[in-house]
Design an enzyme around this catalytic site. Structure first.
Site, PDB file in Angstrom:
ATOM      1  CD  GLU A  89      -2.901   1.225   2.304  1.00 29.63           C
ATOM      2  OE1 GLU A  89      -3.438   2.312   2.612  1.00 29.63           O
ATOM      3  OE2 GLU A  89      -3.187   0.150   2.861  1.00 29.63           O
ATOM      4  NE  ARG A 119       6.090  -1.955  -2.215  1.00 27.39           N
ATOM      5  CZ  ARG A 119       5.763  -3.230  -2.298  1.00 27.39           C
ATOM      6  NH1 ARG A 119       5.774  -3.840  -3.483  1.00 27.39           N
ATOM      7  NH2 ARG A 119       5.433  -3.908  -1.233  1.00 27.39           N
ATOM      8  CG  ASN A 163       2.535  -3.326   7.324  1.00 28.19           C
ATOM      9  OD1 ASN A 163       3.014  -2.425   6.640  1.00 28.19           O
ATOM     10  ND2 ASN A 163       1.297  -3.730   7.178  1.00 28.19           N
ATOM     11  NE  ARG A 220       7.844  -3.837   2.572  1.00 28.99           N
ATOM     12  CZ  ARG A 220       8.605  -3.481   1.544  1.00 28.99           C
ATOM     13  NH1 ARG A 220       9.387  -2.425   1.634  1.00 28.99           N
ATOM     14  NH2 ARG A 220       8.599  -4.180   0.425  1.00 28.99           N
TER      15      ARG A 220
END
Length: 309
Positions: free
Chosen positions: A108, A110, A142, A145
């Site tokens: 999302e 990106r 998530n 990252r």
């Protein structure tokens, strides 16, 4: 029968070779008679088992409404959008087909940055997942990252446990964390909602939030959280403050029921002695303390006591 197989093989090979880079429709050759349906099924099986990258209009893609992440750093998005303007979207989005649009499973951030950059099409990989798988993939991406704030992460764990009836150790295994880490994360959901919001908005840190768990009263938590933010307290300073606040109050010993009798005696002796006199009593025992403030006053008190003899 052998001829049909050879024809099918040659036609499929020819079709796949001609179709590379021209979309899924071009993978099905038009010049094969009789076996077209069979070839469509073969190609369909290949696509399902090994989904390939393709491009979709960004307007046909929508975020996952159940995505764990709710907050996106605007400055970081702008920075990513500038990179996308120069180099494009380097990693495809993972999406799945819905009724009239494609839903984002992963990517999302990106997608948002590409929209900011004015990109019309983005690379995607289309796959089909259950709602639980979508949730797990979004959560894992998530976490890897480090995009989720502590509250979003805790809410995602809670949803996997409540909605999909997973146990804490099962969730821990899926996200490659310890069971204790999952339990500690979910403890943050015991905080007052206003304090949780402050964590999500990065007004106070995860460490500050954990220190506040000592306080059970929601209003008190919120007031201290505001103090942390206003005074820019460190986590260590916050922990020290929590220890001070959480210290048990010293309970003063209860005065005996007949305490008024001793106070009355104190007043009478005070008048006689002309100075402060305290009677300390404990059950049937006790002591009398006479205060003096100079050598002369001490001599006067001694003379007074000697005169009683």
């Amino acid at each position: 029968m052998a001829t049909n197989r050879n024809t099918l093989g040659k036609g499929l090979g020819k079709g796949l070779g001609k179709g590379l880079g021209k979309g899924l429709g071009s993978l099905i050759p038009e010049d094969i008679s009789g076996d077209n349906i069979v070839i469509k099924e073969v190609v369909k099986e290949i696509i399902v088992k090994e989904p390939s990258e393709m491009k979709l209009k960004i307007s046909a893609i929508e975020p996952n409404r159940e995505q764990p992440r709710r907050f996106f750093d605007e400055d970081a998005l702008i920075e990513l959008s500038e990179s996308i303007k120069q180099y494009g979207v380097l990693q495809p989005l993972l999406v799945q087909k819905k009724n009239d649009y494609f839903e984002i499973i992963a990517g999302e951030r990106r997608w948002r940055a590409a929209k900011l950059a004015g990109i019309k099409e983005v690379p995607v990989i289309i796959k089909d997942y259950t709602s639980q798988q979508v949730m797990e993939i979004a959560l894992i991406e998530n976490i890897q990252r480090e995009d989720l704030n502590p509250i979003e992460e805790a809410l995602a764990y809670q949803r996997l446990i409540k909605d999909y009836r997973l146990k804490q150790d099962e969730v821990a295994e899926k996200v490659s964390k310890s069971r204790a880490a999952i339990a500690n994360s979910m403890r943050l959901l015991k905080l007052d909602e206003r304090v949780q919001q402050m964590v999500m908005e990065d007004m106070i840190s995860n460490g500050h939030a954990r220190a506040l768990l000592i306080i059970e009263d929601g209003d008190k938590q919120y007031l201290i959280a505001q103090k942390i933010f206003d005074e820019k307290l460190s986590v260590r300073e916050t922990e020290k403050l929590m220890k001070e606040i959480n210290k048990p109050e010293k309970v003063k010993p209860a005065k005996p029921m007949n305490d008024f009798v001793y106070r009355d005696l104190e007043e009478k002796i005070n008048k006689i002695m002309g100075t402060k006199v305290s009677i300390k009593n404990k059950k049937e025992k006790g002591k009398i303390e006479i205060e003096y403030y100079s050598r002369e006053e001490l001599e006067r008190i001694i003379e007074m006591i000697e005169s009683i003899q």
